[in-house]
Design a protein around this motif. Structure first.
Motif, PDB file in Angstrom:
ATOM      1  N   GLN A 146      46.064  73.049  81.823  1.00  0.00           N
ATOM      2  CA  GLN A 146      46.558  71.866  81.001  1.00  0.00           C
ATOM      3  C   GLN A 146      46.221  70.419  80.971  1.00  0.00           C
ATOM      4  O   GLN A 146      46.600  69.707  80.029  1.00  0.00           O
ATOM      5  CB  GLN A 146      48.000  71.765  82.490  1.00  0.00           C
ATOM      6  N   ASN A 147      45.223  70.419  81.190  1.00  0.00           N
ATOM      7  CA  ASN A 147      44.146  68.551  81.410  1.00  0.00           C
ATOM      8  C   ASN A 147      43.742  69.076  79.639  1.00  0.00           C
ATOM      9  O   ASN A 147      42.931  67.833  79.798  1.00  0.00           O
ATOM     10  CB  ASN A 147      43.131  68.933  82.487  1.00  0.00           C
ATOM     11  N   ASN A 148      43.479  70.271  79.585  1.00  0.00           N
ATOM     12  CA  ASN A 148      41.952  69.597  78.480  1.00  0.00           C
ATOM     13  C   ASN A 148      43.106  70.096  76.527  1.00  0.00           C
ATOM     14  O   ASN A 148      43.975  70.785  76.969  1.00  0.00           O
ATOM     15  CB  ASN A 148      41.690  71.702  77.758  1.00  0.00           C
ATOM     16  N   PRO A 149      42.586  68.651  76.257  1.00  0.00           N
ATOM     17  CA  PRO A 149      43.573  68.650  74.865  1.00  0.00           C
ATOM     18  C   PRO A 149      43.774  69.208  74.222  1.00  0.00           C
ATOM     19  O   PRO A 149      43.804  69.271  73.246  1.00  0.00           O
ATOM     20  CB  PRO A 149      43.078  66.856  74.844  1.00  0.00           C
ATOM     21  N   ASN A 150      42.535  70.253  73.984  1.00  0.00           N
ATOM     22  CA  ASN A 150      42.569  70.895  72.620  1.00  0.00           C
ATOM     23  C   ASN A 150      43.289  71.842  72.606  1.00  0.00           C
ATOM     24  O   ASN A 150      43.664  73.167  72.234  1.00  0.00           O
ATOM     25  CB  ASN A 150      41.112  71.547  72.927  1.00  0.00           C
ATOM     26  N   SER A 151      43.991  72.136  74.656  1.00  0.00           N
ATOM     27  CA  SER A 151      45.211  73.684  74.333  1.00  0.00           C
ATOM     28  C   SER A 151      46.120  73.186  73.801  1.00  0.00           C
ATOM     29  O   SER A 151      47.036  72.319  73.163  1.00  0.00           O
ATOM     30  CB  SER A 151      45.586  73.455  75.863  1.00  0.00           C
TER      31      SER A 151
END
Length: 360
Positions: A326-331
């Motif tokens: 959830q915290n990964n901008p690349n998700s």
């Protein structure tokens, strides 16, 4: 600064007087055609207009033995907002009304119903609050409290006020424009609007919080790899941006080793499978959501698993994985509208609705 007085036994509310009526009263008092007395002590008083134009009454003698305590401008402003909201809703509003053993900032009356509104801009103990509330109850009066700083017994850990049906209490504060604002969890609204909502029954005490049946959710697809075969693939989780029927934050606690996790909801899983049929999602490798045996819990439960070897992805391990995803901008994020039906949890609160739809 009292807002209520008697002139020759006729009740006068200062804020109800227009400029001409106020000037006429001044002339009558100056010529001693009449006498003004204050209901708090039955002693003589006179008229005054503040620097901000607020018409009010004051005691005539500095050595008066009345126990009336000076009120801040914010306290007065709040009382006026309450009075005006009551009148707009067809209630009679009497400031500084007292009976044998209590005095209310504003008493609202409609037929047989009576509500005492209390503004506490200064601090007051819980014991004093309960004592005064009990006295209202003995007189068949419903007490409602507005606190700038409520007693700790009425506050949650996050400083929001607890919802208590026996002592209805709401937080108020002054904003940068000197307006008196009331706060209901994440909702802020003018004090007059809150009182208006109370009288219109747009505010209701509820024992449970209920998820809004139909709303947009964000499904997050993130990269991971199998602990056994080590092959890269994707998993999904749902962002906790859900709201209740009354538009408050709704956090569904993710429970492990059972079917109650929102990520395992049949509606969410169906949305995931549909997304995998789209141009954007067709290349994602995601294992089935199904029951698998866990050596950790010595039982089978609905679980995520490897796309390639079908090994179970344990819920304990996935807690951290999902947070990182959830915290990964690349998700990859996919928004979809979901029909949840009836989902509720225990949670006492004041449920606010403009359209009469409450959590229960």
């Amino acid at each position: 600064m009292p807002l209520r007085a008697y002139i020759d036994n006729e009740e006068i509310i200062s804020i109800d007087q227009d400029e001409k009526q106020w000037d006429d009263l001044k002339k009558r008092l100056k010529s001693k055609e009449c006498v003004l007395t204050l209901p708090c002590c039955k002693e003589e008083g006179f008229l005054r207009t503040s620097s901000k134009g607020l018409r009010h009454f004051v005691h005539a003698k500095s050595d008066n033995t009345c126990d009336w305590k000076p009120e801040s401008p914010e306290h007065l402003r709040a009382k006026i907002e309450i009075i005006e909201a009551c009148k707009e809703n067809g209630w009679k509003a009497i400031p500084e009304f007292s009976e044998t053993n209590w005095r209310a900032d504003v008493l609202a009356i409609q037929n047989e119903k009576r509500i005492a509104f209390e503004v506490q801009w200064s601090r007051q103990t819980f014991e004093d609050t309960k004592f005064r509330q009990d006295r209202y109850k003995e007189s068949n009066v419903r007490g409602c409290w507005f606190f700038r700083t409520a007693p700790k017994e009425l506050r949650e850990y996050d400083e929001h006020l607890k919802a208590d049906k026996e002592i209805p209490a709401f937080k108020i504060f002054k904003d940068e424009n000197s307006n008196i604002i009331a706060q209901l969890k994440q909702t802020q609204l003018p004090l007059r609007t809150l009182v208006d909502s109370l009288l219109k029954r747009r505010l209701k005490f509820c024992e449970h919080i209920r998820l809004k049946p139909k709303q947009e959710v964000t499904i997050v697809f993130f990269e991971t790899s199998c602990w056994k075969c080590h092959k890269p693939q994707h998993l999904w989780t749902v962002e906790q941006n859900l709201v209740t029927v009354c538009n408050q934050d709704f956090y569904l606690m993710g429970s492990m080793w059972d079917n109650d996790d929102i990520d395992k909801s049949p509606k969410i899983y169906e949305a995931v499978k549909q997304f995998l049929q789209t141009e954007t999602g067709k290349n994602l490798k995601i294992g089935q959501l199904k029951k698998r045996y866990s050596k950790t819990v010595h039982d089978s439960y609905l679980s995520h698993g490897c796309f390639y070897c079908d090994s179970i992805f344990g819920d304990w391990f996935l807690n951290t994985e999902k947070m990182n995803g959830q915290n990964n901008p690349n998700s990859l994020r996919h928004k979809v509208e979901i029909e949840f039906g009836t989902t509720k949890e225990e949670g006492q609160h004041w449920c606010y609705s403009d359209i009469g739809q409450f959590c229960e």
